[in-house]
Design a protein around this motif. Structure first.
Motif, PDB file in Angstrom:
ATOM      1  N   SER A 132     107.616 -51.152  27.074  1.00  0.00           N
ATOM      2  CA  SER A 132     106.882 -50.054  27.712  1.00  0.00           C
ATOM      3  C   SER A 132     105.384 -50.341  27.705  1.00  0.00           C
ATOM      4  N   PRO A 133     104.719 -50.171  28.857  1.00  0.00           N
ATOM      5  CA  PRO A 133     103.292 -50.486  28.940  1.00  0.00           C
ATOM      6  C   PRO A 133     102.404 -49.381  28.364  1.00  0.00           C
ATOM      7  N   PHE A 134     101.287 -49.797  27.809  1.00  0.00           N
ATOM      8  CA  PHE A 134     100.247 -48.882  27.338  1.00  0.00           C
ATOM      9  C   PHE A 134      98.960 -49.686  27.216  1.00  0.00           C
ATOM     10  N   GLY A 135      97.857 -49.001  27.007  1.00  0.00           N
ATOM     11  CA  GLY A 135      96.584 -49.686  26.851  1.00  0.00           C
ATOM     12  C   GLY A 135      95.897 -49.308  25.564  1.00  0.00           C
ATOM     13  N   LEU A 136      95.021 -50.195  25.117  1.00  0.00           N
ATOM     14  CA  LEU A 136      94.155 -49.938  23.969  1.00  0.00           C
ATOM     15  C   LEU A 136      92.726 -49.818  24.486  1.00  0.00           C
ATOM     16  N   HIS A 137      91.964 -48.901  23.901  1.00  0.00           N
ATOM     17  CA  HIS A 137      90.578 -48.679  24.303  1.00  0.00           C
ATOM     18  C   HIS A 137      89.705 -48.587  23.057  1.00  0.00           C
ATOM     19  N   GLU A 138      88.746 -49.491  22.965  1.00  0.00           N
ATOM     20  CA  GLU A 138      87.739 -49.409  21.914  1.00  0.00           C
ATOM     21  C   GLU A 138      86.485 -48.847  22.568  1.00  0.00           C
ATOM     22  N   PRO A 139      86.161 -47.563  22.298  1.00  0.00           N
ATOM     23  CA  PRO A 139      84.995 -46.953  22.934  1.00  0.00           C
ATOM     24  C   PRO A 139      83.707 -47.714  22.599  1.00  0.00           C
ATOM     25  N   PRO A 140      82.658 -47.485  23.384  1.00  0.00           N
ATOM     26  CA  PRO A 140      81.389 -48.159  23.106  1.00  0.00           C
ATOM     27  C   PRO A 140      80.926 -47.898  21.672  1.00  0.00           C
ATOM     28  N   THR A 141      80.247 -48.868  21.100  1.00  0.00           N
ATOM     29  CA  THR A 141      79.752 -48.753  19.732  1.00  0.00           C
ATOM     30  C   THR A 141      78.907 -47.495  19.570  1.00  0.00           C
ATOM     31  N   GLY A 142      79.239 -46.723  18.552  1.00  0.00           N
ATOM     32  CA  GLY A 142      78.469 -45.521  18.249  1.00  0.00           C
ATOM     33  C   GLY A 142      78.774 -44.340  19.150  1.00  0.00           C
ATOM     34  N   ALA A 143      79.691 -44.511  20.094  1.00  0.00           N
ATOM     35  CA  ALA A 143      80.010 -43.427  21.024  1.00  0.00           C
ATOM     36  C   ALA A 143      81.312 -42.761  20.637  1.00  0.00           C
ATOM     37  N   GLN A 144      81.338 -41.486  20.843  1.00  0.00           N
ATOM     38  CA  GLN A 144      82.596 -40.765  20.725  1.00  0.00           C
ATOM     39  C   GLN A 144      83.187 -40.725  22.118  1.00  0.00           C
ATOM     40  N   THR A 145      84.427 -40.304  22.245  1.00  0.00           N
ATOM     41  CA  THR A 145      85.011 -40.181  23.575  1.00  0.00           C
ATOM     42  C   THR A 145      84.121 -39.273  24.394  1.00  0.00           C
ATOM     43  N   PRO A 146      83.569 -39.793  25.508  1.00  0.00           N
ATOM     44  CA  PRO A 146      82.615 -39.004  26.271  1.00  0.00           C
ATOM     45  C   PRO A 146      83.272 -37.803  26.943  1.00  0.00           C
ATOM     46  N   SER A 147      82.507 -36.755  27.062  1.00  0.00           N
ATOM     47  CA  SER A 147      82.980 -35.608  27.792  1.00  0.00           C
ATOM     48  C   SER A 147      81.938 -35.272  28.851  1.00  0.00           C
TER      49      SER A 147
END
Length: 130
Positions: free
Chosen positions: A110-125
């Motif tokens: 089953s496909p999925f992705g991994l995401h490492e957000p930008p350094t020092g950033a939280q998930t942007p809103s």
């Protein structure tokens, strides 16, 4: 927190047409994205996303947040999954703005992705408008 959905990507045959459709359907806001093919960054009330062209009929890509991409990719392999040979165009500007992305498959395919957000950033809103 690692494991939460932190980004989604929509593949479409025509990114401009997808922008018109999803903007009309959900009221999402679109900005020029990092892809040379004319993709867009998507601002939603919850999870940020993107849309790229040249991928007609694609299923949505879901990316789960990880703290360290290399460690997470190694763990996927240890657990019997696979990491795709995938280059999302991670130039320095794009990585600083969006973070790092990798496509994977679990031990059942089953496909999925991994995401490492930008350094020092939280998930942007997106900004909240009155």
């Amino acid at each position: 927190m690692a494991g939460e959905i932190s980004f989604f990507e929509l593949g479409a045959g025509d990114a401009d047409q997808a922008r018109t459709f999803y903007s009309g359907l959900f009221g999402w806001t679109f900005e020029p994205g990092p892809t040379e093919g004319g993709g867009f960054a998507i601002r939603t009330p919850n999870v940020p996303g993107g849309v790229h062209g040249g991928d007609s009929g694609a299923s949505p890509y879901l990316f789960f947040k990880v703290d360290d991409m290399k460690t997470a990719m190694d763990r996927v392999r240890e657990l019997g999954g696979t990491v795709d040979d995938f280059d999302p165009g991670g130039d320095a500007e794009s990585v600083a703005r969006f973070g790092r992305f990798t496509l994977c498959h679990d031990d059942q395919g089953s496909p999925f992705g991994l995401h490492e957000p930008p350094t020092g950033a939280q998930t942007p809103s997106p900004p909240v408008s009155d």
